[in-house]
Design a protein around this motif. Structure first.
Motif, PDB file in Angstrom:
ATOM      1  N   THR A 100      -6.969   0.943   6.401  1.00 16.25           N
ATOM      2  CA  THR A 100      -5.358   0.880   5.977  1.00 16.25           C
ATOM      3  C   THR A 100      -4.908   2.326   6.044  1.00 16.25           C
ATOM      4  N   ASN A 144       0.140   6.546  -0.275  1.00 20.56           N
ATOM      5  CA  ASN A 144      -0.431   5.270  -0.234  1.00 20.56           C
ATOM      6  C   ASN A 144      -1.455   5.193  -1.470  1.00 20.56           C
ATOM      7  N   LYS A 145      -1.643   3.797  -1.912  1.00 24.33           N
ATOM      8  CA  LYS A 145      -2.207   3.553  -3.049  1.00 24.33           C
ATOM      9  C   LYS A 145      -3.706   3.894  -3.167  1.00 24.33           C
ATOM     10  N   THR A 146      -4.285   3.444  -2.000  1.00 24.94           N
ATOM     11  CA  THR A 146      -5.934   3.524  -2.018  1.00 24.94           C
ATOM     12  C   THR A 146      -6.510   4.464  -1.050  1.00 24.94           C
ATOM     13  N   GLU A 205       0.813  -1.171  -0.143  1.00 27.18           N
ATOM     14  CA  GLU A 205       0.048   0.092   0.124  1.00 27.18           C
ATOM     15  C   GLU A 205       0.960   1.168  -0.192  1.00 27.18           C
TER      16      GLU A 205
END
Length: 193
Positions: free
Chosen positions: A146, A138-140, A119
């Motif tokens: 998360t 972060n990715k999401t 992530e």
């Protein structure tokens, strides 16, 4: 005893294994896999440290500067495929704290202390005249569990006081904000001309 869990095998049920020979195959593989993973992490940290030890520290920079540390193949840009659905935690620091915080952050990233899989995309330290800013990308952005784990780990790793203000900003919100500023700038320039 071969590992820390051998002591837990002794119980009062009377079903003790008589064979003190080699452990089951699955028990053998787990420590070897853990050792391999630890060795990989150790090598990554050592390799990084060889370069990092020769770099100037963020706190020693003057003026307006940014350091970016991103995973291989990920560009420090909102538009990068790994970043476009993500966001970043932003922490504004008093002058004099950037070097220590940056070092703690990158070592936590290399040591995989965030425990959020793939992530984490990267981190940025921005040195400014009045303050310094650290952010972790972060990715999401939509995965609130998360992002909360990243926030909590960041707070622990940087040893931040409980009252420290941390802001999470999605990259889509950042892009909208920049586009709005550009539109305002061009509208202002057209009206002045």
């Amino acid at each position: 005893m071969n590992n820390k869990f051998d002591a837990l095998k002794d119980d009062d049920s009377g079903d003790h294994e008589q064979d003190q020979g080699s452990p089951k195959d699955s028990e053998k593989e787990k420590p070897e896999e853990d050792d391999k993973e630890q060795n990989i992490i150790k090598k990554k940290v050592e390799q990084f440290w060889r370069f990092y030890s020769h770099m100037i520290r963020p706190g020693d920079l003057t003026g307006h500067s940014d350091f970016h540390l991103f995973k291989e193949g990920i560009k420090p840009m909102w538009e990068d495929d790994a970043n476009k659905m993500g966001g970043k935690w932003i922490i504004r620091l008093r002058k004099g704290l950037a070097s220590r915080c940056w070092e703690n952050l990158i070592l936590a990233m290399l040591g995989e202390q965030f425990m959020v899989g793939e992530e984490i995309c990267g981190a940025v330290v921005s040195v400014r005249f009045q303050e310094d800013i650290i952010s972790i990308w972060n990715k999401t952005a939509s995965d609130q569990a998360t992002t909360a784990r990243i926030r909590d780990t960041l707070r622990r790793v940087l040893n931040l006081p409980p009252n420290t203000i941390m802001e999470y900003k999605t990259h889509t919100d950042s892009i909208k904000y920049v586009c709005l500023l550009v539109l305002l700038f061009f509208s202002f320039n057209l009206s002045v001309s």
